[in-house]
Design a protein around this motif. Sequence first.
Motif, PDB file in Angstrom:
ATOM      1  N   PRO A 124      56.527  37.617  39.799  1.00 43.66           N
ATOM      2  CA  PRO A 124      55.589  36.620  40.315  1.00 43.66           C
ATOM      3  C   PRO A 124      55.837  36.285  41.786  1.00 43.66           C
ATOM      4  N   CYS A 125      54.745  36.185  42.508  1.00 41.95           N
ATOM      5  CA  CYS A 125      54.832  35.942  43.950  1.00 41.95           C
ATOM      6  C   CYS A 125      53.555  35.225  44.389  1.00 41.95           C
ATOM      7  N   ASP A 126      53.405  35.067  45.709  1.00 42.30           N
ATOM      8  CA  ASP A 126      52.167  34.506  46.247  1.00 42.30           C
ATOM      9  C   ASP A 126      51.193  35.652  46.476  1.00 42.30           C
ATOM     10  N   VAL A 127      49.963  35.441  46.004  1.00 42.89           N
ATOM     11  CA  VAL A 127      48.938  36.477  46.088  1.00 42.89           C
ATOM     12  C   VAL A 127      47.717  35.906  46.798  1.00 42.89           C
ATOM     13  N   VAL A 128      47.167  36.668  47.732  1.00 40.39           N
ATOM     14  CA  VAL A 128      45.882  36.298  48.326  1.00 40.39           C
ATOM     15  C   VAL A 128      44.853  37.351  47.938  1.00 40.39           C
ATOM     16  N   VAL A 129      43.718  36.880  47.455  1.00 33.70           N
ATOM     17  CA  VAL A 129      42.604  37.767  47.144  1.00 33.70           C
ATOM     18  C   VAL A 129      41.526  37.488  48.179  1.00 33.70           C
ATOM     19  N   SER A 130      41.128  38.528  48.902  1.00 36.74           N
ATOM     20  CA  SER A 130      40.083  38.363  49.911  1.00 36.74           C
ATOM     21  C   SER A 130      38.776  38.860  49.317  1.00 36.74           C
ATOM     22  N   GLY A 131      37.867  37.917  49.026  1.00 38.08           N
ATOM     23  CA  GLY A 131      36.588  38.304  48.442  1.00 38.08           C
ATOM     24  C   GLY A 131      36.467  37.828  47.012  1.00 38.08           C
ATOM     25  N   ALA A 132      35.506  36.920  46.753  1.00 39.97           N
ATOM     26  CA  ALA A 132      35.323  36.347  45.418  1.00 39.97           C
ATOM     27  C   ALA A 132      34.187  37.043  44.685  1.00 39.97           C
ATOM     28  N   GLY A 133      34.249  38.373  44.653  1.00 40.85           N
ATOM     29  CA  GLY A 133      33.316  39.136  43.823  1.00 40.85           C
ATOM     30  C   GLY A 133      33.903  39.336  42.438  1.00 40.85           C
ATOM     31  N   PHE A 134      33.233  40.133  41.621  1.00 42.88           N
ATOM     32  CA  PHE A 134      33.720  40.367  40.252  1.00 42.88           C
ATOM     33  C   PHE A 134      35.157  40.877  40.240  1.00 42.88           C
ATOM     34  N   GLY A 148      51.577  34.680  36.171  1.00 40.40           N
ATOM     35  CA  GLY A 148      52.512  33.730  36.779  1.00 40.40           C
ATOM     36  C   GLY A 148      52.537  33.746  38.295  1.00 40.40           C
ATOM     37  N   ASN A 149      51.612  34.489  38.914  1.00 37.51           N
ATOM     38  CA  ASN A 149      51.554  34.507  40.382  1.00 37.51           C
ATOM     39  C   ASN A 149      50.779  33.289  40.891  1.00 37.51           C
ATOM     40  N   ARG A 150      51.100  32.868  42.135  1.00 36.95           N
ATOM     41  CA  ARG A 150      50.341  31.787  42.761  1.00 36.95           C
ATOM     42  C   ARG A 150      49.214  32.415  43.569  1.00 36.95           C
ATOM     43  N   VAL A 151      47.972  32.103  43.230  1.00 33.30           N
ATOM     44  CA  VAL A 151      46.836  32.858  43.752  1.00 33.30           C
ATOM     45  C   VAL A 151      45.941  31.989  44.635  1.00 33.30           C
ATOM     46  N   THR A 152      45.593  32.528  45.794  1.00 30.97           N
ATOM     47  CA  THR A 152      44.580  31.916  46.657  1.00 30.97           C
ATOM     48  C   THR A 152      43.463  32.927  46.871  1.00 30.97           C
ATOM     49  N   VAL A 153      42.228  32.486  46.676  1.00 32.67           N
ATOM     50  CA  VAL A 153      41.074  33.352  46.913  1.00 32.67           C
ATOM     51  C   VAL A 153      40.395  32.895  48.199  1.00 32.67           C
ATOM     52  N   ARG A 211      52.877  38.044  49.255  1.00 34.52           N
ATOM     53  CA  ARG A 211      53.516  39.348  49.156  1.00 34.52           C
ATOM     54  C   ARG A 211      52.479  40.416  48.808  1.00 34.52           C
ATOM     55  N   LEU A 212      51.331  39.934  48.313  1.00 36.71           N
ATOM     56  CA  LEU A 212      50.257  40.870  47.967  1.00 36.71           C
ATOM     57  C   LEU A 212      48.935  40.335  48.481  1.00 36.71           C
ATOM     58  N   LEU A 213      48.209  41.188  49.188  1.00 35.34           N
ATOM     59  CA  LEU A 213      46.839  40.867  49.587  1.00 35.34           C
ATOM     60  C   LEU A 213      45.929  41.879  48.911  1.00 35.34           C
TER      61      LEU A 213
END
Lengths: 107, 426
Positions: free
Chosen positions: B143-153, B166-171, B233-235
């Motif tokens: 588990p780490c901090d995750v950023v998702v770029s783009g709120a599509g399907f 268990g990752n912390r996610v920001t979209v 740590r993940l985009l």
Amino acid sequence: MPKITYVSADGDLHVVDVPIGTSVMRGAVGTGIDGIVAECGGNAMCATCHVYVPAEHAASLPEMTAVEDEMLECTVAERRATSRLSCQLRITEGLDGLVVRLPEAQE
Amino acid sequence: MTGVVVAGAGQAAAQLAISLRQRGYSGPITLIGDEEHLPYERPPLSKEYLAGDLAEESLQLRPATFWLDRGVDVRTGVAVTAIDRARRSVELSDGRCLSYRHLVLATGAEPRRLDFPGATLAGVHMLRTRNDARAIRAVLRTPCDVVVSGAGFVGLEAAAVACRLGNRVTVVERLERAMGRVVTRFTADHVVDQHRRHGTDFRFGDAVVSAVPDPQGRLAAVRTASGAELRCRLLLVGAGVSPRTALAEAAGLPVDDGILVDERLRTADPAISAIGDCARFPSPFADGWRVRLESVQNAVDQARYVADGIVGAGGVYAAVPWFWTVQHGLRLQIAGLVQGHDMAVTRGSVADGAFSVFCFAGGRLVGVESVDRPADHMVARGLLAGEHDVTPEIAADPAVDLKAYRPRPSHTGDRASQNSAPRHAV
């Protein structure tokens, strides 16, 4: 591997070894049994993997979810008391010897 | 003997081969896929496969023996590099040539690459293929901090999986809302609320502008247009896809954000069809305008339709479009195309999270979104296939059983007859 018997609408029998952890639907599409379509790939989204499970086998099946119940209202072939969506029937040792009948049509 | 050659080995290509054999076509069928895998399903890549809940063999559309038994030649790790339309042959990346009687372009689409500083850092991912999903899964396991770029399907589905693991996610989404292209604002907001309840943070109206490395050269954070710096740590870049049209274009076939085809899914060359994500086709569900749809339904129905054509059946392509997504256990099913709607009514209980949005344009039903109301979805697919009397008042009335409104049989020459073009039992 559990053996599952698929009986087509016109009475043809296919006996298939289906791996544990997959589904009754997978066993059919993997061997090319045309009576199961499974368009959505096993997500209970399309109701095209409808099967009839004879009452004597019903006890070995997993319980029906509300989603499966509702999707079964929308099958092309008539819904009966024995209707299930085969994608929701996960293969366990307990399903060895299961017989399912395929409806006339899926879509 | 020349047969059917398919450029591609995804869902559309696989279905074409399956349907041709089901319809009794006995000539050669060759699928050419540039991935090293046999045809597999893409929808689970951002759902249960990403979560590690799906066995490898369950991702495959059919086992290897299925293709062998049916004489379908699936060539993996090979691409079609050129089409010689005059000689009706294709050139492959392994140097071979193949002649065809009919060529089907099922080349799919590829993730849109964003060109921002740091876009190639380790830790920046896109999600389209099985290998992409495996790489992302390996990161998400710790588990780490995750950023998702783009709120599509795809972005939202992956965000839900990352959150559950268990990752912390920001979209981060450029628009002020999620799933902008295909879902009503009302339903999109409902889905976003579900994500927020699970702890996912949303930054609408913002965009990732750069990725920042740590001293080892790995992704450490992203910066956004609004000036925020988000540690991660993940985009995952989910910026939509582009249809793979280069092959068609090089062969002189018209393309415009998709390979252009007619109502029979034929390109400008009648010996070449295009199906699935790569094809732009005239749809009766978009008033005859050309659309390009990215879905299993579209791939499967177009493949069946073209298989019909190859064995000699007629009619025009007019299957009802439908889509689905699963996020945090919420099942959203969409029938029809809702983009052009001018009014909408709901059915069911929004508070209980089980409702449908019936969308109308000019008084005509054009699309229905169902959240945990699968029966509504199935009824909607039936209604959209023909002419019916369901008005907004009827759709909104909980006392009415919509199943009683069966679409009427078609009459010649109008939209209804197109929608109920002959379909073959499979």
